[in-house]
Design an enzyme around this catalytic site. Structure first.
Site, mmCIF file in Angstrom:
data_model
loop_
_atom_site.group_PDB
_atom_site.id
_atom_site.type_symbol
_atom_site.label_atom_id
_atom_site.label_comp_id
_atom_site.label_asym_id
_atom_site.label_seq_id
_atom_site.Cartn_x
_atom_site.Cartn_y
_atom_site.Cartn_z
ATOM 1 N N LEU A 201 12.145 -4.796 -4.225
ATOM 2 C CA LEU A 201 10.340 -5.658 -3.502
ATOM 3 C C LEU A 201 9.253 -4.645 -3.566
ATOM 4 C CD1 LEU A 201 11.324 -6.798 0.077
ATOM 5 C CD2 LEU A 201 11.669 -8.368 -1.762
ATOM 6 N N HIS A 202 8.375 -5.442 -4.134
ATOM 7 C CA HIS A 202 7.734 -4.795 -4.533
ATOM 8 C C HIS A 202 6.220 -5.661 -4.666
ATOM 9 C CE1 HIS A 202 8.257 -5.021 -8.864
ATOM 10 N NE2 HIS A 202 6.645 -4.523 -9.032
ATOM 11 N N ARG A 203 6.232 -6.033 -5.252
ATOM 12 C CA ARG A 203 5.301 -7.561 -5.549
ATOM 13 C C ARG A 203 4.374 -7.705 -4.013
ATOM 14 N NH1 ARG A 203 5.128 -7.821 -10.710
ATOM 15 N NH2 ARG A 203 6.724 -7.554 -11.271
ATOM 16 N N ARG A 234 5.306 0.826 -3.125
ATOM 17 C CA ARG A 234 4.318 0.028 -2.264
ATOM 18 C C ARG A 234 5.136 -0.149 -1.031
ATOM 19 N NH1 ARG A 234 0.879 -3.788 -3.337
ATOM 20 N NH2 ARG A 234 0.043 -2.980 -4.989
ATOM 21 N N ASP A 275 12.321 -8.496 -7.276
ATOM 22 C CA ASP A 275 11.204 -9.243 -7.324
ATOM 23 C C ASP A 275 10.658 -9.074 -8.968
ATOM 24 O OD1 ASP A 275 10.686 -6.892 -6.553
ATOM 25 O OD2 ASP A 275 8.568 -8.283 -4.763
#
Ligand code: UD1
Length: 353
Positions: A201-203, A234, A275
């Site tokens: 997950l990073h968006r 992030r 994502d």
């Protein structure tokens, strides 16, 4: 011919690998790293594992807001382009490094080729969408990965500058998959083949709102198999900032994985939750079902063929989507046969505009 490649973020190092190999002995290739990603595990390991020569120049711009980061790259790239006087500046994908390099080159009349052109999410909240639309329109040559991408370019009046070359991430994935099969890369300790899933997950849309992030993590935590969560910096930073614990229920947080280990982990898994753009496609190519935590995808073929399911608005659907039954096998090859980098080189050498 001299080609100057500009890369800066993790997925661009993966795309650079097959290109650098295909250019060897044919093209004078200069590689510039903007320094957008700088952690050892986000950058150096990719150069090492994928056998890419160290960049000729590293601008070391580091993190920052979109304006600050992109501006630092613009200012840093122009003198480098002037010094090396390339025949082409080659830009990759859709990050801030991509738009900065395209803009810096076009301003001083150096031809720009955009690799992975024509992808669209039609979601203008995504920084990547601005980056790719603007880069396509600034570039002189658009190297598209799929027929769908060619269709987008045609609708935007860009067909005369566009060539379908295939997907270079498929090139590198196939070669690493074959190495993994031959050499074997150990699964993370305590994980049994087919008895875990892999997540990333990073968006910003998923990580920056603490409530949404918690909901996604709760969904992962409730799954019926352990979830190996490879934590992007992030996500790490934002979870810490919001006081959110990643380790809960089924979730086992780990550091970001080097590419061959990621490929091995996905190959051995029961499914992927992500994502990331690239990982959706990699899962498909490795025959592993994917659930994407986004309202849309650029890689629509993965959804159309039944291997990818999107979950975004109603996050309560996440566990049932992930635990769905295995999709029907397909022999469709929308991403090419693993020889895209060679087509890129041939196009750069022969393009007359
Ligand atoms: C960037 C790309 C995204 C791509 C992703 C892959 C843009 C707009 N986004 O997102 O398209 O999918 O890379 O990973 O270009 N950080 C570190 N160390 C690093 C890199 C980042 O600590 O080596 C942290 C910093 O706190 C930084 C944050 O992560 O502020 C975000 O990094 P940034 O490169 O701006 O965007 P990504 O979210 O990685």
């Amino acid at each position: 011919m001299r080609v100057l490649s500009v890369v800066g973020a993790r997925p661009q190092f993966v795309k650079l690998a097959p290109i650098a190999r295909a250019m060897r002995n044919q093209i004078d290739h200069v590689v510039v790293h903007t320094g957008q990603h700088y952690d050892e595990r986000m950058s150096d390991v990719f150069f090492r594992d994928l056998e890419i020569d160290a960049p000729d120049v590293n601008l070391a711009v580091g993190s920052g807001g979109h304006g600050t980061q992109t501006a630092a790259m613009l200012a840093g790239l122009e003198p480098v382009f002037k010094e090396h006087e390339p025949d082409w500046v080659l830009v990759y994908g859709d990050t801030n490094s991509t738009i900065a390099a395209a803009l810096a080159a076009v301003k001083i009349h150096i031809p720009v080729a955009h690799l992975e052109a024509g992808l669209r999410s039609f979601n203008r909240r995504m920084p990547e969408e601005h980056n790719r639309v603007l880069t396509d329109h600034a570039s002189d040559l658009l190297l598209a990965p799929t027929q769908v991408a060619m269709g987008h370019l045609e609708r935007e009046g860009l067909l005369r500058r566009s060539v379908l070359v295939g997907d270079v991430m498929t090139d590198v994935l196939f070669s690493v998959r074959d190495q993994v099969r031959k050499r074997g890369v150990a699964l993370p300790e305590g994980f049994e083949r087919g008895r875990y899933r892999v997540a990333t997950l990073h968006r910003p849309d998923n990580t920056d709102d603490p409530q949404r992030l918690t909901q996604i993590l709760e969904g992962l935590a409730s799954l019926d198999l352990p979830v190996l969560l490879a934590v992007h910096p992030r996500l790490k930073t934002l979870a810490l900032q919001h006081g959110i614990t990643l380790q809960r229920g089924a979730i086992v947080p780990i550091d970001p994985l080097p590419y061959p280990e990621l490929v091995a982990a996905v190959m051995g898994s029961a499914g992927v939750i992500t994502d990331s753009g690239g990982l959706q496609k990699e899962a498909f190519l490795l025959g592993v079902p994917c659930t994407t935590v986004r309202p849309e995808t650029e890689w629509v073929e993965t959804v159309d063929l039944g291997w990818n399911v999107l979950v975004s608005d109603d996050l309560s659907q996440l566990p049932s989507a992930v635990q769905r039954s295995m999709p029907k096998a397909t022999d469709a090859t929308p991403y090419g046969d693993g020889t895209a980098a060679q087509s890129v080189v041939e196009t750069l050498l022969s393009w007359r505009g």
